[in-house]
Write a protein that holds these residues in place. Structure first.
Motif, PDB file in Angstrom:
ATOM      1  N   GLU A 153       0.769  -1.182   0.043  1.00  0.00           N
ATOM      2  CA  GLU A 153      -0.063   0.009  -0.050  1.00  0.00           C
ATOM      3  C   GLU A 153       0.801   1.395   0.006  1.00  0.00           C
ATOM      4  O   GLU A 153       2.087   1.373   0.263  1.00  0.00           O
ATOM      5  N   ARG A 154       0.248   2.317  -0.439  1.00  0.00           N
ATOM      6  CA  ARG A 154       0.881   3.407  -0.317  1.00  0.00           C
ATOM      7  C   ARG A 154       0.539   4.627   0.920  1.00  0.00           C
ATOM      8  O   ARG A 154      -0.483   5.230   0.769  1.00  0.00           O
ATOM      9  N   ILE A 155       1.559   4.352   1.814  1.00  0.00           N
ATOM     10  CA  ILE A 155       1.308   4.990   3.212  1.00  0.00           C
ATOM     11  C   ILE A 155       2.584   5.656   3.383  1.00  0.00           C
ATOM     12  O   ILE A 155       3.656   5.168   3.087  1.00  0.00           O
ATOM     13  N   TYR A 156       2.791   7.021   3.841  1.00  0.00           N
ATOM     14  CA  TYR A 156       3.854   7.656   4.338  1.00  0.00           C
ATOM     15  C   TYR A 156       3.584   8.064   5.870  1.00  0.00           C
ATOM     16  O   TYR A 156       2.626   8.535   5.891  1.00  0.00           O
ATOM     17  N   SER A 157       4.699   8.142   6.589  1.00  0.00           N
ATOM     18  CA  SER A 157       4.593   8.201   7.932  1.00  0.00           C
ATOM     19  C   SER A 157       5.721   9.213   8.299  1.00  0.00           C
ATOM     20  O   SER A 157       6.848   8.471   8.703  1.00  0.00           O
ATOM     21  N   PRO A 158       5.542  10.399   8.225  1.00  0.00           N
ATOM     22  CA  PRO A 158       6.582  11.447   8.329  1.00  0.00           C
ATOM     23  C   PRO A 158       6.844  12.197   9.657  1.00  0.00           C
ATOM     24  O   PRO A 158       6.039  13.099   9.902  1.00  0.00           O
ATOM     25  N   GLY A 159       8.157  12.092  10.182  1.00  0.00           N
ATOM     26  CA  GLY A 159       8.157  12.883  11.477  1.00  0.00           C
ATOM     27  C   GLY A 159       9.007  14.139  11.167  1.00  0.00           C
ATOM     28  O   GLY A 159       9.384  14.323   9.859  1.00  0.00           O
ATOM     29  N   ALA A 160       8.980  14.940  12.091  1.00  0.00           N
ATOM     30  CA  ALA A 160       9.649  16.370  11.947  1.00  0.00           C
ATOM     31  C   ALA A 160       8.674  17.312  11.422  1.00  0.00           C
ATOM     32  O   ALA A 160       7.662  17.010  10.807  1.00  0.00           O
ATOM     33  N   LEU A 161       8.976  18.705  11.555  1.00  0.00           N
ATOM     34  CA  LEU A 161       8.123  19.616  11.106  1.00  0.00           C
ATOM     35  C   LEU A 161       8.563  19.767   9.591  1.00  0.00           C
ATOM     36  O   LEU A 161       9.850  20.217   9.353  1.00  0.00           O
ATOM     37  N   ARG A 162       7.589  20.232   8.709  1.00  0.00           N
ATOM     38  CA  ARG A 162       7.589  20.380   7.485  1.00  0.00           C
ATOM     39  C   ARG A 162       8.371  21.552   7.116  1.00  0.00           C
ATOM     40  O   ARG A 162       9.274  21.387   6.373  1.00  0.00           O
ATOM     41  N   LYS A 163       8.327  22.595   7.972  1.00  0.00           N
ATOM     42  CA  LYS A 163       8.666  23.762   7.823  1.00  0.00           C
ATOM     43  C   LYS A 163      10.467  23.671   7.824  1.00  0.00           C
ATOM     44  O   LYS A 163      11.078  24.808   7.660  1.00  0.00           O
ATOM     45  N   GLU A 164      10.786  22.689   8.626  1.00  0.00           N
ATOM     46  CA  GLU A 164      12.177  22.292   8.892  1.00  0.00           C
ATOM     47  C   GLU A 164      12.743  21.180   7.800  1.00  0.00           C
ATOM     48  O   GLU A 164      14.134  20.804   8.083  1.00  0.00           O
ATOM     49  N   TYR A 165      12.096  20.937   7.016  1.00  0.00           N
ATOM     50  CA  TYR A 165      12.396  19.756   6.123  1.00  0.00           C
ATOM     51  C   TYR A 165      13.731  20.203   5.408  1.00  0.00           C
ATOM     52  O   TYR A 165      13.964  21.624   4.866  1.00  0.00           O
ATOM     53  N   LEU A 166      14.933  19.352   5.200  1.00  0.00           N
ATOM     54  CA  LEU A 166      15.924  19.656   4.078  1.00  0.00           C
ATOM     55  C   LEU A 166      15.522  19.751   2.556  1.00  0.00           C
ATOM     56  O   LEU A 166      14.281  18.793   2.262  1.00  0.00           O
TER      57      LEU A 166
END
Ligand code: FBP
Length: 296
Positions: free
Chosen positions: A173-186
């Motif tokens: 399945e297509r699931i994503y589980s993303p930690g950290a704040l989006r505004k701090e993404y590299l």
């Protein structure tokens, strides 16, 4: 089939260590009720959770020591590795209660374990001989691999673990589980996330690594706690979290990477080393490595 019987197929010493974790998990599960009872008065400050972390840590260490075959064990709760049995041939890493900040609101937490045939746990993850986790959800489940095959058991009323799934393979399945704040993404990480979103991946992040990866293992997709602004090593720990869960996911046909390389090949420099994590399907891991490479 019961866990005891299933473990009869692997090295008896490794089986003994996994069984000691299973027994510890039954005690820890029983402790949630007591911690929950006092949570009404103490939980706002987080002290109950802290106590539960430490108590669970003691329970598992006592069990490992009693096996007589574990030379040393290291835990997310302790600064240094502890010597347990001088003649032991194994070392064990332990995250006794991963996601414990969720305990006070009754969300799923778990125990993560890595087992090495070595007298120190400061070894690359690929040298692990077995790994396991316990998830204290609606059911308490124990998932283990001794390198070949990933197997799942559920705790029954009589205190035994019964086989639920044998030779699990990672879902599609297509699931994503993303930690950290989006505004701090590299930048490379943002491109990765945007590619997943463009492909219609569904967002699922509960804040308990072990529970999130359990979902990815069953359903498919990717969990990530990446490097982010000001934290080039991310948040999660190499020895206690990344390596055991990565070893299990790899044994189920998936992969684990820090974006640039296989996490299981990293030679640890210190016990509490952190590492950016991407763990899940081979397809998703190749996408992040492709985005990372564009900046190399
Ligand atoms: P600890 O190492 O402090 O126990 O934190 C681990 C963890 O709870 C993971 O289980 C989870 O994925 C992550 O932290 C969530 O962190 P945040 O809430 O900061 O996104």
């Amino acid at each position: 089939m019961l866990l005891e019987e299933h473990l009869g197929r692997i090295d008896p010493d490794i089986g003994k260590i996994i069984l000691s974790i299973a027994k510890g998990a039954v005690i820890v599960k029983g402790g949630f009720l007591r911690a929950g009872t006092s949570a009404g008065t103490q939980n706002a400050s987080g002290e109950t959770q802290l106590e539960m972390d430490k108590w669970a840590d003691e329970v598992f260490f006592d069990g490992l020591k009693a096996t007589g075959i574990v030379a040393s064990a290291a835990s997310e709760e302790r600064d240094e590795a502890e010597m347990l049995s001088p003649s032991g041939r194994f070392s064990v890493t332990l995250d006794p209660l991963d996601g414990s900040s969720l305990m006070g609101i009754d969300l799923t937490v778990g125990t993560i374990v890595g087992i090495y045939r070595s007298n120190t746990p400061l070894r690359p993850g690929k040298e692990m001989v077995a790994a396991a986790y316990v998830l204290y959800g609606p059911l308490t489940v124990l998932v283990y691999t001794a390198g070949a095959g990933v197997h799942e058991f559920a705790l029954m009323d009589d205190g035994h673990f019964l086989l639920q799934n044998e030779n699990l393979t990672i879902g599609k399945e297509r699931i994503y589980s993303p930690g950290a704040l989006r505004k701090e993404y590299l930048p490379y990480h943002l491109r990765f996330i945007e590619r997943l979103e463009a492909e219609g991946y569904k967002l699922r992040f509960c804040g308990s690594f072990v529970a999130d990866v359990h979902q990815i293992l069953h359903k498919g997709g990717v969990f990530t706690y990446p490097a982010f602004q000001g934290k080039p090593q991310g948040k999660l720990r190499l020895l206690f979290e990344a390596n055991p869960m990565g070893f299990i996911v790899r044994s189920a046909g998936g992969r684990i990477s820090d974006g640039a390389r296989d996490i299981l090949s990293i030679v640890p420099e210190k016990l509490h080393q952190r590492v950016p994590i991407y763990v899940g399907g081979a397809k998703e891991i190749s996408i992040i490595e492709e985005e990372y490479m564009k900046e190399a």
